[in-house]
Design a protein around this motif. Structure first.
Motif, PDB file in Angstrom:
ATOM      1  N   GLU A 160      46.906  53.859  43.464  1.00 26.33           N
ATOM      2  CA  GLU A 160      47.300  53.110  44.660  1.00 26.33           C
ATOM      3  C   GLU A 160      48.594  53.672  45.256  1.00 26.33           C
ATOM      4  O   GLU A 160      48.753  53.731  46.482  1.00 26.33           O
ATOM      5  CB  GLU A 160      47.481  51.634  44.308  1.00 26.33           C
ATOM      6  CG  GLU A 160      46.193  50.915  43.927  1.00 26.33           C
ATOM      7  CD  GLU A 160      45.824  51.082  42.457  1.00 26.33           C
ATOM      8  OE1 GLU A 160      44.851  50.442  42.016  1.00 26.33           O
ATOM      9  OE2 GLU A 160      46.509  51.853  41.743  1.00 26.33           O
ATOM     10  N   GLU A 205      47.805  56.659  47.375  1.00 28.75           N
ATOM     11  CA  GLU A 205      47.268  56.299  48.688  1.00 28.75           C
ATOM     12  C   GLU A 205      48.390  55.930  49.653  1.00 28.75           C
ATOM     13  O   GLU A 205      48.361  56.290  50.838  1.00 28.75           O
ATOM     14  CB  GLU A 205      46.279  55.137  48.554  1.00 28.75           C
ATOM     15  CG  GLU A 205      44.998  55.486  47.820  1.00 28.75           C
ATOM     16  CD  GLU A 205      44.192  56.567  48.530  1.00 28.75           C
ATOM     17  OE1 GLU A 205      44.171  56.577  49.782  1.00 28.75           O
ATOM     18  OE2 GLU A 205      43.602  57.412  47.829  1.00 28.75           O
ATOM     19  N   TYR A 246      49.795  57.978  53.032  1.00 26.51           N
ATOM     20  CA  TYR A 246      49.877  57.253  54.305  1.00 26.51           C
ATOM     21  C   TYR A 246      51.267  57.402  54.928  1.00 26.51           C
ATOM     22  O   TYR A 246      51.405  57.716  56.118  1.00 26.51           O
ATOM     23  CB  TYR A 246      49.565  55.778  54.045  1.00 26.51           C
ATOM     24  CG  TYR A 246      49.555  54.895  55.264  1.00 26.51           C
ATOM     25  CD1 TYR A 246      48.379  54.670  55.969  1.00 26.51           C
ATOM     26  CD2 TYR A 246      50.714  54.262  55.695  1.00 26.51           C
ATOM     27  CE1 TYR A 246      48.358  53.839  57.084  1.00 26.51           C
ATOM     28  CE2 TYR A 246      50.710  53.435  56.807  1.00 26.51           C
ATOM     29  CZ  TYR A 246      49.529  53.227  57.500  1.00 26.51           C
ATOM     30  OH  TYR A 246      49.522  52.412  58.606  1.00 26.51           O
ATOM     31  N   GLN A 250      44.887  47.907  56.264  1.00 27.80           N
ATOM     32  CA  GLN A 250      43.864  48.950  56.303  1.00 27.80           C
ATOM     33  C   GLN A 250      43.209  49.199  54.952  1.00 27.80           C
ATOM     34  O   GLN A 250      42.041  49.576  54.885  1.00 27.80           O
ATOM     35  CB  GLN A 250      44.476  50.252  56.821  1.00 27.80           C
ATOM     36  CG  GLN A 250      44.896  50.200  58.285  1.00 27.80           C
ATOM     37  CD  GLN A 250      45.499  51.505  58.752  1.00 27.80           C
ATOM     38  OE1 GLN A 250      45.147  52.579  58.259  1.00 27.80           O
ATOM     39  NE2 GLN A 250      46.418  51.438  59.711  1.00 27.80           N
ATOM     40  N   THR A 251      43.960  49.012  53.864  1.00 23.50           N
ATOM     41  CA  THR A 251      43.454  49.401  52.543  1.00 23.50           C
ATOM     42  C   THR A 251      43.204  48.238  51.599  1.00 23.50           C
ATOM     43  O   THR A 251      42.476  48.395  50.614  1.00 23.50           O
ATOM     44  CB  THR A 251      44.448  50.356  51.860  1.00 23.50           C
ATOM     45  OG1 THR A 251      45.664  49.641  51.582  1.00 23.50           O
ATOM     46  CG2 THR A 251      44.737  51.563  52.734  1.00 23.50           C
TER      47      THR A 251
END
Length: 406
Positions: free
Chosen positions: A301, A304, A308, A29-30
């Motif tokens: 990062e 993120e 999640y 997804q990222t």
């Protein structure tokens, strides 16, 4: 430019088994790469996990960028400025701590700074052999005194019917920072005592401390295996599976896995709330946090990924795929998906325990060393190397020494 890789560290435990799949989905997804390291823990191996956590926050070049960290340990690192505060990225991305209990929010913050995102709330529950209790017409213990009295009756009845190697009750008794210290916390609070006050100051040893430890030791002497001083959660579940013990005090995530993995034994078993002391039931709380070292080179990062992994969507998936019933998310815990997936007695006990789950280990900024002081002293009392009073004196002296550190 080299691609950023978020190096992740987690305990290799049943409720976290969906993590590799979650990381792969996050990468798709990222586009952010991840690398997972994890270790199984128990007597003699939990220290490896703790060492990885320590190095991640104390090394100039941390070995990991996102760690699911013991909250007592994390508070020490945060007090030393070694943990990335998450307030700014949370405000920017609309993330808050509104879906967890007040005690979980307390565990996740220090002096107003959010030091990690919650993912699970692990608490003590009583697992017992319902078939044996029914066979011998015994009541489920509601107090710690009843654990002993009912345990004596259960133990005598089972042995009379031909099972010599049977003990009524077992719980964690091993030393170090993650075993006996965990169990004694629930006893301590139910007798109205604490190790530290709200400011983190060491409290004097009082009658509550003495009664709590005496009760714990008395139960173990009367109705528990002789090797209690070497038992962690690993040995607890092993002995329960083998029929060696009839009751254990352990956490809901372990029971969820046992019920899923051993349906025949599950049919013979039931779950109840932790027994009470004179001051009620106190289940203890372990709420490890997804946290980021201040010196990580991939903090953006790592944030993120933390966001999640701690999302309610991901925690729901983890719960259903890994039997991770003790989620920190209240909306997930009380949602219909969990009602459809988990046994009613287990789910009901986990839900009810949220109201009585508090940090009962030495919750301040003394770090893991405080847990080790308590765990080792209690273990010495369990094995008979110290009297109860000597163990409490050693605990108070050790905590006082730690509190005097710069």
């Amino acid at each position: 430019m080299a691609t950023a890789v978020v190096r992740v560290y987690q305990e290799d435990w049943w409720p976290f088994q969906n993590l590799p799949q979650a990381l792969r989905a996050f990468e798709r997804q990222t586009g952010i790469a991840t690398e997972l390291s994890w270790d199984k823990v128990g007597v003699g191996s939990i220290e490896t996990m703790f060492e990885h956590m320590v190095h991640s926050f104390t090394d100039d070049d941390p070995p990991f960028d996102l760690i699911c960290t013991d909250e007592v340990m994390l508070r020490r690192f945060a007090a030393e400025g070694r943990v990335l505060a998450l307030n700014d990225p949370m405000a920017r991305d609309g993330v808050d701590l509104g879906d967890v209990t007040a005690e979980t929010r307390r565990a996740a913050t220090l002096d107003g700074a959010v030091i990690g995102l919650p993912c699970c709330n692990v608490c003590n529950l009583l697992l017992y052999r319902r078939d044996l209790f029914d066979k011998y017409d015994l009541p489920v213990p509601q107090t710690f005194d009843e654990v002993k009295s009912t345990g004596l009756a259960l133990q005598a009845a089972v042995r009379r019917d031909g099972s010599g190697e049977f003990y009524a009750f077992a719980t964690r008794g091993a030393g170090g920072g993650g075993h006996a210290v965990w169990t004694i916390g629930s006893f301590l609070a139910s007798y109205g005592a604490r190790w530290l006050d709200d400011t983190g100051a060491v409290l004097p040893i009082g009658d509550g401390h003495r009664r709590a430890l005496a009760t714990y030791l008395d139960i173990l002497k009367a109705v528990s295996p002789p090797n209690q001083d070497a038992i962690s959660f690993v040995e607890l579940i092993r002995d329960y599976r083998r029929g060696r013990v009839g009751m254990i005090l352990e956490v809901g995530n372990e029971y969820a896995h046992l019920f899923h993995d051993g349906p025949a034994l599950a049919e013979k078993s039931a779950v109840a709330l932790i027994p009470a002391g004179p001051f009620g039931r106190r289940a203890n709380l372990y709420s490890p946090l997804w946290s980021i070292p201040a010196k990580s080179k991939v903090r953006r990062e790592a944030w993120e990924l933390a966001k999640y992994l701690a999302s309610s969507r991901q925690l729901l998936e983890d719960g259903l795929k890994s039997e991770a019933i003790e989620t920190s998310s209240l909306s997930v815990l009380y949602g219909p998906e969990f009602d459809r997936h988990f046994r009613a007695d287990l789910l009901g006990a986990v839900r009810a325990t949220r109201a009585i789950a508090f940090e009962e280990r030495p919750f301040g900024t003394l770090g893991l060393a405080a847990c080790e002081v308590i765990g080792d002293a209690v273990n010495a009392a369990v094995s008979g190397r110290l009297t109860a009073d000597e163990a409490l004196e050693r605990i108070h002296g050790g905590l006082t020494t730690l509190a005097g550190r710069p």
